[in-house]
Design a protein around this motif. Sequence first.
Motif, PDB file in Angstrom:
ATOM      1  N   ASP A   1       0.878  -1.131   0.058  1.00 30.49           N
ATOM      2  CA  ASP A   1       0.055  -0.066   0.014  1.00 30.49           C
ATOM      3  C   ASP A   1       1.059   1.432   0.079  1.00 30.49           C
ATOM      4  O   ASP A   1       0.384   2.206  -0.573  1.00 30.49           O
ATOM      5  N   ARG A   2       2.089   1.251   0.584  1.00 32.01           N
ATOM      6  CA  ARG A   2       2.831   2.379   0.585  1.00 32.01           C
ATOM      7  C   ARG A   2       3.432   2.851  -0.937  1.00 32.01           C
ATOM      8  O   ARG A   2       3.410   3.824  -1.410  1.00 32.01           O
ATOM      9  N   ALA A   3       3.881   1.666  -1.567  1.00 31.59           N
ATOM     10  CA  ALA A   3       4.267   1.919  -2.824  1.00 31.59           C
ATOM     11  C   ALA A   3       3.213   2.408  -3.793  1.00 31.59           C
ATOM     12  O   ALA A   3       3.508   3.504  -4.894  1.00 31.59           O
ATOM     13  N   GLN A   4       2.179   1.916  -3.552  1.00 31.77           N
ATOM     14  CA  GLN A   4       0.712   2.298  -4.398  1.00 31.77           C
ATOM     15  C   GLN A   4       0.457   3.670  -4.146  1.00 31.77           C
ATOM     16  O   GLN A   4       0.115   4.563  -5.105  1.00 31.77           O
ATOM     17  N   ALA A   5       0.530   4.421  -2.958  1.00 31.74           N
ATOM     18  CA  ALA A   5       0.039   5.514  -2.532  1.00 31.74           C
ATOM     19  C   ALA A   5       1.232   6.490  -2.990  1.00 31.74           C
ATOM     20  O   ALA A   5       1.018   7.633  -3.464  1.00 31.74           O
ATOM     21  N   ARG A   6       2.494   6.078  -2.995  1.00 29.96           N
ATOM     22  CA  ARG A   6       3.529   7.098  -3.562  1.00 29.96           C
ATOM     23  C   ARG A   6       3.296   7.075  -4.920  1.00 29.96           C
ATOM     24  O   ARG A   6       3.567   8.273  -5.464  1.00 29.96           O
ATOM     25  N   VAL A   7       2.967   6.127  -5.824  1.00 31.03           N
ATOM     26  CA  VAL A   7       2.732   6.255  -7.365  1.00 31.03           C
ATOM     27  C   VAL A   7       1.814   7.206  -7.604  1.00 31.03           C
ATOM     28  O   VAL A   7       1.731   8.018  -8.311  1.00 31.03           O
TER      29      VAL A   7
END
Length: 348
Positions: free
Chosen positions: A203-209
Amino acid sequence: MAGKATQAETLAKRVSIADVAKLAGCAPATVSRRLNNPEIVSPSVVESIDHAIQALGYVRNGSARQLRSSRSHLVGAIIPTIRHSIYAEMLAGLQQSLERNGFALIYSTSEYDLDEEYKQALTLVERGIEALVLVGTRHRSKTFDLLNTHNVSCAVTYALQKDFNYTSIGFDNYRAAALAAQRLWALGHRTFGMIAGITTNNDRAQARVAGFTDTLLGLGATRDDVIIREAPYQIGAGRQMMASLLVAAPQISAVFCGSDVLAIGAMSELRSQGISVPDRCSIIGFDNLEIAAYVDPPLSTLNVPAYEMGVETGEWVVRSEPGKVIPRKVELDVEYVERGTTAKAPPR
């Protein structure tokens, strides 16, 4: 979604050896022998019993009984990786906070595998932990079921989410990535790349993208102006994805990386191709690892308050009573740190 289940929905009766035996098709005594003297049980029976234990979420009674009767002062943490010190500062803050208050910490890694994370959680519950610290909000529902059933408190770090039924102590990854987009746009860049972490189950990587791309689109960029690549958090992978970005868009002048580790790899590839940082291409990382200030040129990045996050999480554990926790949301600030890898866009 995994974090949506309520305690009322997931609180189930504790699984007994008899339950495991029934599902495995053997006698309870055989299950006991599997747990205590596995070498005297045939491999096929061991496999059937292990499958039943996994399916039912069975936890050995010794640790569970201790946990029910008193506080164990033992805390577990499962982090995605111990490579490149990405989570080292958070663990340091957590351990020091717990140690000051007479608690001990056991940690393990999942390598970004949610099923492996569940297995690690099961082991930690068997060891008698009274609280478990996780990273991010995306986890298997059976992991939360396990914790609820055995009255193990849970806090997640590095992320925040609305309507989340567990304590979250972290920061807004979307808003953090937006800071990078705003800075690069303000410097005049109009062709962008992003080297993100692997977004599957992250979820962290998704939110950063999402934060990076949405912000740029809102400022006037088009989808063709933003090229995304994903890579595991490894320096070599960052280098490979930087090469891929340059093949796709040789004119690219600004790259945001989902970690400093990826950014250092990207800088290495740019150097190997004779592309000057920041004169020809600007780079922004994420995390503000110690090494970021010492690469050449020093890396512009986003400072994650990892140590403070660990301390805050440890204090929450100390104040909490297992099984009687009211979820809290604690938001920490992420700040942009300008160093030597960002500059005005080159003339087009």
